[in-house]
Design an enzyme around this catalytic site. Structure first.
Site, short mmCIF file in Angstrom:
data_model
loop_
_atom_site.label_atom_id
_atom_site.label_comp_id
_atom_site.label_asym_id
_atom_site.label_seq_id
_atom_site.Cartn_x
_atom_site.Cartn_y
_atom_site.Cartn_z
N GLU A 169 -7.20 0.60 -4.47
CA GLU A 169 -7.22 0.53 -3.00
C GLU A 169 -8.55 0.02 -2.45
OE1 GLU A 169 -5.94 4.47 -1.85
OE2 GLU A 169 -3.96 4.15 -2.73
N LYS A 197 2.72 11.61 -3.26
CA LYS A 197 1.80 10.78 -4.05
C LYS A 197 0.80 11.64 -4.83
CE LYS A 197 -1.65 7.11 -3.38
NZ LYS A 197 -2.16 6.14 -2.40
N ASP A 253 -12.79 5.85 2.79
CA ASP A 253 -11.35 5.90 3.12
C ASP A 253 -10.95 7.30 3.55
OD1 ASP A 253 -8.59 6.01 3.15
OD2 ASP A 253 -8.32 4.93 1.26
N ASP A 272 0.88 -1.17 0.00
CA ASP A 272 0.00 0.00 0.00
C ASP A 272 0.91 1.22 0.00
OD1 ASP A 272 -1.65 2.14 0.57
OD2 ASP A 272 -2.27 1.43 2.55
P1 ADP Z 1 -2.92 7.46 4.06
O1 ADP Z 1 -3.88 6.49 3.46
O2 ADP Z 1 -3.26 8.88 3.71
O3 ADP Z 1 -1.51 7.12 3.79
P2 ADP Z 1 -3.48 6.41 6.77
O4 ADP Z 1 -4.59 5.54 6.38
O5 ADP Z 1 -2.26 5.78 7.30
O6 ADP Z 1 -3.10 7.45 5.64
O7 ADP Z 1 -4.05 7.45 7.85
C1 ADP Z 1 -3.25 8.35 8.50
C2 ADP Z 1 -4.11 9.25 9.36
O8 ADP Z 1 -4.81 8.46 10.32
C3 ADP Z 1 -3.30 10.27 10.14
O9 ADP Z 1 -3.93 11.52 10.05
C4 ADP Z 1 -3.37 9.73 11.54
O10 ADP Z 1 -3.27 10.75 12.51
C5 ADP Z 1 -4.74 9.09 11.58
N1 ADP Z 1 -4.89 8.12 12.65
C6 ADP Z 1 -4.12 7.03 12.87
N2 ADP Z 1 -4.53 6.39 13.97
C7 ADP Z 1 -5.59 7.09 14.45
C8 ADP Z 1 -6.46 6.92 15.59
N3 ADP Z 1 -6.29 5.94 16.45
N4 ADP Z 1 -7.43 7.84 15.76
C9 ADP Z 1 -7.59 8.86 14.91
N5 ADP Z 1 -6.81 9.06 13.83
C10 ADP Z 1 -5.82 8.19 13.61
MG MG Z 2 -4.53 4.99 2.35
#
Ligand code: ADP
Ligand code: MG
Length: 613
Positions: free
Chosen positions: A169, A70, A191, A8
């Site tokens: 995705e 990205k 998402d 991913d």
């Molecule tokens: P992306 O798909 O954009 O790469 P992710 O799916 O990894 O990102 O999501 C990252 C986001 O999720 C960040 O803003 C992070 O702060 C938030 N996040 C991660 N864990 C938690 C949680 N337990 N509660 C709220 N937000 C969270």
């Molecule tokens: Mg993502």
């Protein structure tokens, strides 16, 4: 023989997963962490560092710390006019490229992504020991266009990976939940990541996923929530916002507090600021009030996607939560309310895409899971049209099954058949592409050129089999043939064809434009010459000068072969012909009128005679 890994490649975080006998699993780093921040920073010596240290600003200052790249994959900088908010690092580029200068070098989004991918590849190799892992499935947002997908694939190859499949995705998320096993259904994937929000509606039929609609907001995610909470914490000492160092610290605390509030009812934030101690207790309830507007903003794209798919919430069979920000209870509640059903949240929302990529990877590696029919067309498909040009009906990388339809006509008067030449490839000219099939649709009545309407439909079914139907709409004549497009094209050939298209792109395009201009001139010249002769007897000679001049101009440019000159002459001719065409039309209308009158009179005379007058 190596394992195929699933990756991913996220805007905020990236992960790698693989299939184990117990199911797909995330590959952790040495310290047991699953997420690799998609962040690359260059130190004083210009050496890149990928991941957490880079993200924390430990490697270099903000002007050499790159994240969210990205967003730029496969795009040109000029496309972002206005859309790009403040970015702490320098960005350069033009219509076709984006580049990030760092020290004496410059990096493209593809290169930075390749560094993230290479880090994940090494992580997997270290963790899985004996293997050299070079085959991978990489996920992309469902809305990614061909250029963005290609850029992702390029990044993989640059990282030494053989990218077996680019996977959507949301489809990956559905796979992680095993939703492919239900065979049919409609799935909404919500998402909410770090910086982007995407919602997709998928249709699953016979084990095959099709993207029905996507919507979202590429400036909305967990980062906005962090901003809000940071602002709330600094509301009484706004002067600290100017100090980047303090701002960063408060921001990190805010993000940590946000995460804790997903599982705790209250959190306490403590920090010694230069303005005095910061000590706040935040209740979940207050946090929810604060972020409600942001959460509400995600609901509109959901409704939009449903509407685009022609569905209502009641038509959705499964809802899947993806992205770290969907851990927030308020988000889960609002999504549940909107779709009227409990969303899937059994898996970690920030891991589910990588897990699904591993499922697909395992299928491609010949694993045990029921064969999953999930595919895209490796090359574009189309038919040959006038002048040997390929008209593309289905673009490369379209997810199958898919269908496309276009209408063509005849070039010659009285034609009673039309040859359909089915082609595969990326080049502009038919002769440079692969010929898949030729068949003739025949037996429609003779008509003037341009009058028959031949509708050509391409349908690729779930097995990758192409059915081409040609249907003449006026007469109803129809022929269908079955073609197997990818049959016989091995990967190396696909690559060669893509490379050729890339190398010859510019010259192909020019050649195509020249042919198109010539075909058009071929069609128009005899008609114009005819019109000139006809009008000579009806219009004073002086009135014909503009038209005859334009005609000579077209004849000259046609002989010269410059498509721009031909197109200009065609346009001029059209303008000059306008008054003559109108005149002729009026005349023929009058003639027709006179003829009906004559017929009417004749009919009356005949009738009178029969009645014995
Ligand atoms: P992306 O798909 O954009 O790469 P992710 O799916 O990894 O990102 O999501 C990252 C986001 O999720 C960040 O803003 C992070 O702060 C938030 N996040 C991660 N864990 C938690 C949680 N337990 N509660 C709220 N937000 C969270
Ligand atoms: Mg993502």
């Amino acid at each position: 023989m190596g394992k195929v890994i699933g990756i991913d490649l996220g805007t905020t975080n990236s992960l790698v997963a693989w299939m184990t006998p117990q199911g797909p699993q995330i590959v952790p780093d040495n310290e047991g962490r699953a997420l690799l921040p998609s962040c690359v920073a260059f130190d004083e010596q210009g050496k890149p560092q990928v991941g957490r240290l880079a993200r924390q600003g430990a490697v270099a200052g903000p002007e050499r710390t790159f994240f969210s790249f990205k967003r730029f994959m496969g795009r040109g900088l000029t496309e972002f006019a206005g859309e790009l908010g403040y970015m702490p690092y320098p960005i350069e580029g033009d219509e076709r490229t984006v580049r990030f200068p760092a020290g004496s070098k410059e990096y493209s989004p593809v290169q930075l992504s390749a560094m993230v991918l290479a880090t994940l590849k090494r992580r997997a190799e270290r963790y899985l020991g004996e293997f050299i892992l070079n085959e991978a499935v990489i996920t992309v947002p469902a809305y990614f266009n061909d250029a963005q997908r290609q850029a992702t694939k390029d990044a993989g190859e640059m990282a030494g990976l053989d990218v077996l499949r680019i996977l959507n995705e949301p489809t990956a998320a559905a796979l992680a939940y095993g939703l492919d096993q239900r065979k049919t259904g409609t799935i909404a994937v919500y998402d909410l990541g770090g910086g982007t929000f995407d919602v997709s509606v998928l249709r699953l039929e016979g084990g095959v996923f099709q993207v029905l609609a996507t919507a979202g907001d590429n400036q909305l995610g967990g980062d906005n929530i962090d901003d809000l909470l940071t602002a709330a914490l600094l509301s009484e000492t706004p002067e600290l916002i100017q100090d980047r160092n303090w701002l960063n610290q408060v921001r990190n605390l805010a993000e940590a507090a946000k995460k804790d509030l997903s599982t705790q009812e209250t959190v306490r934030v403590i920090l010694d600021l230069p303005t005095g101690p910061l000590d706040r207790t935040i209740r979940r309830e207050d946090f929810e009030t604060l972020i409600t507007p942001l959460v509400e903003r995600t609901l509109k794209p959901c409704t939009q996607a449903l509407q685009d798919a022609g569905l209502t919430p009641g038509d959705i069979d499964e809802v899947v939560l993806v992205g770290g920000s969907t851990r927030i209870p308020l988000v889960k509640r609002r999504v549940a309310e909107l779709f009227g059903r409990t969303p899937h949240d059994e898996l970690n929302p920030d891991e589910v895409v990588a897990l699904g990529a591993a499922v697909q990877a395992d299928v491609l590696a010949g694993g045990t899971r029921d064969v999953l029919l999930l595919d895209v067309t490796p090359l574009s498909l189309g038919i040959e049209t006038l002048g040997g040009v390929m008209a593309r009906l289905i673009d490369r990388n379209s997810t199958i099954p898919c269908q496309a339809r276009e209408t063509f006509t005849t070039a010659v008067d009285g034609q009673t058949g039309i040859e359909v030449h089915v082609l595969q490839g990326e080049r502009e000219l038919a002769q440079d592409n692969r010929s898949l099939e030729r068949f003739t649709l025949k037996g429609f009545p003779p008509m003037p050129a341009g009058l028959p309407k031949v509708e050509v439909t391409f349908l690729i079914d779930a097995n990758g089999i192409l059915n081409v139907t040609a249907h003449e709409l006026r007469s109803g004549v129809e022929t269908t043939v079955e073609v197997r497009p990818s049959y016989g094209v091995v990967d190396a050939q696909v690559e060669q064809m893509l490379e050729d298209a890339f190398i010859h792109g510019e010259e192909d395009l020019q050649q195509r434009q020249r042919i198109e201009a010539q075909v058009e001139a071929d069609r128009r010249l005899p008609k114009a010459e005819e019109l000139l002769v006809e009008m000579q007897s009806q219009v004073p000679e002086a009135d014909l000068i503009p038209f005859s001049t334009a005609l000579t101009e077209l004849q000259t440019s046609y002989a010269g072969g410059n498509y721009k000159a031909i197109n200009a002459a065609l346009e001029a001719l059209e303008a000059a012909a306008q008054p003559l065409v109108e005149l002729r039309m009026n005349q023929s209308v009058q003639q027709a009128l006179q003829n009906t009158k004559l017929d009417e009179v004749l009919a009356k005379v005949e009738q009178a005679r029969r009645e014995g007058l």
